[in-house]
Design a protein around this motif. Sequence first.
Motif, PDB file in Angstrom:
ATOM      1  N   LEU A 139      44.486  34.692  25.813  1.00 48.22           N
ATOM      2  CA  LEU A 139      45.193  33.427  25.652  1.00 48.22           C
ATOM      3  C   LEU A 139      44.261  32.313  25.164  1.00 48.22           C
ATOM      4  CD1 LEU A 139      47.263  35.079  27.448  1.00 48.22           C
ATOM      5  CD2 LEU A 139      48.177  32.867  28.079  1.00 48.22           C
ATOM      6  N   GLU A 140      43.237  32.733  24.434  1.00 46.28           N
ATOM      7  CA  GLU A 140      42.325  31.809  23.766  1.00 46.28           C
ATOM      8  C   GLU A 140      42.519  31.964  22.258  1.00 46.28           C
ATOM      9  OE1 GLU A 140      40.024  29.519  24.635  1.00 46.28           O
ATOM     10  OE2 GLU A 140      40.566  29.639  26.762  1.00 46.28           O
ATOM     11  N   GLU A 141      42.753  30.861  21.553  1.00 48.47           N
ATOM     12  CA  GLU A 141      43.051  30.923  20.123  1.00 48.47           C
ATOM     13  C   GLU A 141      41.894  31.501  19.315  1.00 48.47           C
ATOM     14  OE1 GLU A 141      44.294  27.179  18.659  1.00 48.47           O
ATOM     15  OE2 GLU A 141      46.075  27.050  19.946  1.00 48.47           O
ATOM     16  N   ASP A 142      40.657  31.165  19.692  1.00 54.80           N
ATOM     17  CA  ASP A 142      39.504  31.626  18.918  1.00 54.80           C
ATOM     18  C   ASP A 142      39.248  33.123  19.074  1.00 54.80           C
ATOM     19  OD1 ASP A 142      39.080  29.098  17.997  1.00 54.80           O
ATOM     20  OD2 ASP A 142      37.496  28.610  19.430  1.00 54.80           O
ATOM     21  N   GLN A 143      39.728  33.674  20.170  1.00 56.20           N
ATOM     22  CA  GLN A 143      39.489  35.089  20.453  1.00 56.20           C
ATOM     23  C   GLN A 143      40.687  35.626  21.249  1.00 56.20           C
ATOM     24  OE1 GLN A 143      36.344  35.786  23.198  1.00 56.20           O
ATOM     25  NE2 GLN A 143      36.301  37.986  22.908  1.00 56.20           N
ATOM     26  N   PRO A 144      41.806  35.851  20.592  1.00 54.37           N
ATOM     27  CA  PRO A 144      43.040  36.192  21.319  1.00 54.37           C
ATOM     28  C   PRO A 144      43.019  37.547  22.009  1.00 54.37           C
ATOM     29  CG  PRO A 144      43.385  36.297  18.941  1.00 54.37           C
ATOM     30  CD  PRO A 144      42.036  35.696  19.138  1.00 54.37           C
ATOM     31  N   THR A 145      42.257  38.503  21.453  1.00 56.10           N
ATOM     32  CA  THR A 145      42.237  39.842  22.056  1.00 56.10           C
ATOM     33  C   THR A 145      40.808  40.353  22.149  1.00 56.10           C
ATOM     34  OG1 THR A 145      42.549  40.927  19.913  1.00 56.10           O
ATOM     35  CG2 THR A 145      44.535  40.420  21.194  1.00 56.10           C
ATOM     36  N   ALA A 146      40.626  41.331  23.002  1.00 50.43           N
ATOM     37  CA  ALA A 146      39.320  41.973  23.184  1.00 50.43           C
ATOM     38  C   ALA A 146      39.541  43.338  23.802  1.00 50.43           C
ATOM     39  CB  ALA A 146      38.413  41.110  24.069  1.00 50.43           C
ATOM     40  N   GLU A 147      38.426  44.065  23.986  1.00 53.84           N
ATOM     41  CA  GLU A 147      38.491  45.403  24.589  1.00 53.84           C
ATOM     42  C   GLU A 147      37.926  45.432  26.003  1.00 53.84           C
ATOM     43  OE1 GLU A 147      37.841  48.358  20.783  1.00 53.84           O
ATOM     44  OE2 GLU A 147      36.070  47.329  21.599  1.00 53.84           O
ATOM     45  N   ALA A 148      37.017  44.502  26.297  1.00 50.56           N
ATOM     46  CA  ALA A 148      36.291  44.576  27.564  1.00 50.56           C
ATOM     47  C   ALA A 148      36.002  43.178  28.089  1.00 50.56           C
ATOM     48  CB  ALA A 148      34.985  45.348  27.383  1.00 50.56           C
ATOM     49  N   ILE A 149      35.734  43.125  29.383  1.00 49.85           N
ATOM     50  CA  ILE A 149      35.426  41.861  30.048  1.00 49.85           C
ATOM     51  C   ILE A 149      34.462  42.130  31.187  1.00 49.85           C
ATOM     52  CG2 ILE A 149      37.419  41.998  31.592  1.00 49.85           C
ATOM     53  CD1 ILE A 149      37.772  38.964  31.147  1.00 49.85           C
ATOM     54  N   ALA A 150      33.521  41.219  31.402  1.00 54.76           N
ATOM     55  CA  ALA A 150      32.540  41.366  32.472  1.00 54.76           C
ATOM     56  C   ALA A 150      32.511  40.106  33.311  1.00 54.76           C
ATOM     57  CB  ALA A 150      31.152  41.645  31.891  1.00 54.76           C
ATOM     58  N   ALA A 151      32.317  40.282  34.615  1.00 55.06           N
ATOM     59  CA  ALA A 151      32.286  39.148  35.543  1.00 55.06           C
ATOM     60  C   ALA A 151      31.093  39.265  36.466  1.00 55.06           C
ATOM     61  CB  ALA A 151      33.573  39.102  36.354  1.00 55.06           C
ATOM     62  N   LYS A 152      30.587  38.107  36.871  1.00 58.68           N
ATOM     63  CA  LYS A 152      29.486  38.051  37.821  1.00 58.68           C
ATOM     64  C   LYS A 152      29.659  36.814  38.696  1.00 58.68           C
ATOM     65  CE  LYS A 152      24.452  37.597  38.118  1.00 58.68           C
ATOM     66  NZ  LYS A 152      23.192  37.420  37.334  1.00 58.68           N
ATOM     67  N   GLY A 153      29.597  37.014  40.015  1.00 56.95           N
ATOM     68  CA  GLY A 153      29.693  35.885  40.928  1.00 56.95           C
ATOM     69  C   GLY A 153      30.967  35.089  40.793  1.00 56.95           C
ATOM     70  N   GLY A 154      32.068  35.747  40.478  1.00 52.51           N
ATOM     71  CA  GLY A 154      33.346  35.066  40.357  1.00 52.51           C
ATOM     72  C   GLY A 154      33.609  34.436  39.012  1.00 52.51           C
ATOM     73  N   GLU A 155      32.676  34.587  38.065  1.00 50.68           N
ATOM     74  CA  GLU A 155      32.805  33.944  36.763  1.00 50.68           C
ATOM     75  C   GLU A 155      32.746  34.980  35.646  1.00 50.68           C
ATOM     76  OE1 GLU A 155      29.771  31.110  34.508  1.00 50.68           O
ATOM     77  OE2 GLU A 155      30.788  30.055  36.158  1.00 50.68           O
ATOM     78  N   VAL A 213      32.883  45.226  35.570  1.00 49.44           N
ATOM     79  CA  VAL A 213      33.161  45.392  34.150  1.00 49.44           C
ATOM     80  C   VAL A 213      34.473  46.145  33.982  1.00 49.44           C
ATOM     81  CG1 VAL A 213      32.485  46.668  32.071  1.00 49.44           C
ATOM     82  CG2 VAL A 213      30.802  45.261  33.264  1.00 49.44           C
ATOM     83  N   LEU A 214      35.349  45.582  33.160  1.00 50.49           N
ATOM     84  CA  LEU A 214      36.580  46.263  32.748  1.00 50.49           C
ATOM     85  C   LEU A 214      36.422  46.588  31.273  1.00 50.49           C
ATOM     86  CD1 LEU A 214      39.214  43.796  34.291  1.00 50.49           C
ATOM     87  CD2 LEU A 214      38.197  45.800  35.381  1.00 50.49           C
ATOM     88  N   LYS A 215      36.599  47.850  30.914  1.00 47.75           N
ATOM     89  CA  LYS A 215      36.430  48.221  29.506  1.00 47.75           C
ATOM     90  C   LYS A 215      37.556  49.150  29.060  1.00 47.75           C
ATOM     91  CE  LYS A 215      33.391  52.249  30.202  1.00 47.75           C
ATOM     92  NZ  LYS A 215      32.092  52.849  29.824  1.00 47.75           N
TER      93      LYS A 215
END
Length: 601
Positions: free
Chosen positions: A66-82, A57-59
Amino acid sequence: MSHILRSKKLFFLILIVIPLMLLVSACSGKSDVTEKKDSDAANKKEGVVSDEKATLVLKNGSVYTLEEDQPTAEAIAAKGGEIIFVGSNDDVEQYVGDDTEVIDLDGKMVSPGFMDGHTHPSGLWPDKLFSVDLSSLNTHEEYMKAIADFMDKNPDTKVINGGCGWKYGPYEQKDGTNLGPTKEALDEVVPDIPVIFSSIDCHAVWANSKAFELAGIDENTPNPKGGEIVRNPDGSPRGVVREGSHLFSKVADMAPPLSKEQEKEAMLKFIEEANSFGITGIQPHGSGEQLAELEKEGKLTLRVAATSYVGAEMSPEEAVKRIQDNREKYNSDWVQFNTAKLFADGVTEASTALFLEPYGAGAGKGHNHAGDSEWEVDEFKKMVTALDKAGIQVYTHAIGDAAVRMTIDAYENAANVNGESKSRHTITHISSIDENDIPRMAELNILADLQPFWFYKDQYFDTEAAMLGKERALAMYPARKMWDAGITIASGSDYPPTPDYRPLNGIEIGVTRNSPYPEEQDKDMVRNADFALTVEEMLQSFTKNVAYQMFREDDLGSLKVGKKADIVVLGEDITKIDPKNISETPVVYTIVDGKIVYKAK
């Protein structure tokens, strides 16, 4: 009575349809973050927490998706390379478990991993480790000392064969012409064994007299097709052959080949360096098989879309079979192979690039020399058409505006013969392009893989100005016009001809059209500022657009739930700082397949 019936019907509509609409809405949110926020808020009210836990988790970051529907965010989570979540700091907490690695970014920038759309691994590393690396040197005296030092340390060497290194700059004459170095200069240091060094652009070789002798090149040897044996006034070879490295291939083969372990060591050094620059994917020219071997060993941390060379000496049938064989053999999540690399011309500094108008006096070729190509136009069209029919991507080197036009014509001809192509044919370099060909490229959906590292008055500019005239040199690389016309621009480095291939350098140059190096930024090194792109556009050219070029837009190039967790974390938000500081921004983390493969010390 009808009024009562209408009221009952309205009541049932409210009772049944509206809850159904709410249920559908909750299940079909347009953006990942909206969907997560709605469900997460409901879960929190009911005290329900997601069972899915992330490995990483990066927060508390500044996330550019670089997605038009959601250009920015505060955090991102990954599991199993996805990627399993992109959204707010509050909502990401439900994905944190006992085994989750959580990184508080403290406002740092998060971007899709950088991708290099044109590179040649393992680049300079074989020379750095096992031979003579001239790429970091800048004068003739430095070249001579490096070669002499290598001979002192390796007295039993039988052949010296160095990769892309020496520069044309030290050999420019007072009249602006540049024939390159001489074989006699090498003879003074190494007279008894063959010495062969490629130029920094890899399109010319400099050799000593022993190498010329063993290669059988003398005053009677004809020029190679599309190239030149540079000669003295008496017709004898001077010491440089442009676009003719194959003439020395037998001599070069006399050098003991690198062992498998040495090749692997050099390639791993390249991968390690690329990851440290934030690079997570590449379109390499050559070395695809070697990278696939590293994949089998679990040592590959770059996504690869490899190419195979196709030359005029090959038949279309032979070329198609070569690519098809590779396509079937290499088609994994890490290494894919479906691209043919062609050369429409050479390079400007060797006066082998193909232009619509002749070179100037500085080229030393008279008034009618406009360059050359190894291809006959009809044969080039036949090759491209055959490759296109087989569903193979064609990736063509074209420097001069005539070579660019020849390539566009060939791609257009293939579309006319075979129907609209879905192979995303690409032209790389495009140093010069005629104004009329820009809308043609856009209309035909031809991709442009440009090298923004060359967009300023770099080491090549003075030579280009001498060869073509200052006005033509300043008009090179019209990225702004191409982008605005609708051409998809992907960025690549062409490493090792570009020895310093850090994407942050390329982004800065694309924005400033100036040198990225602090010691040069106050000098007049700007090449046509009107052609500059924005930081956001340059970021897209190094991420989303390269993924498109590689046919990987469904799982790479942006940050979205379901895509690969290939991510770079930067020390500062490069969209909010002075552009001339972009190149000095540190890469803090590089993450590939959800795993940290580089961490700044």
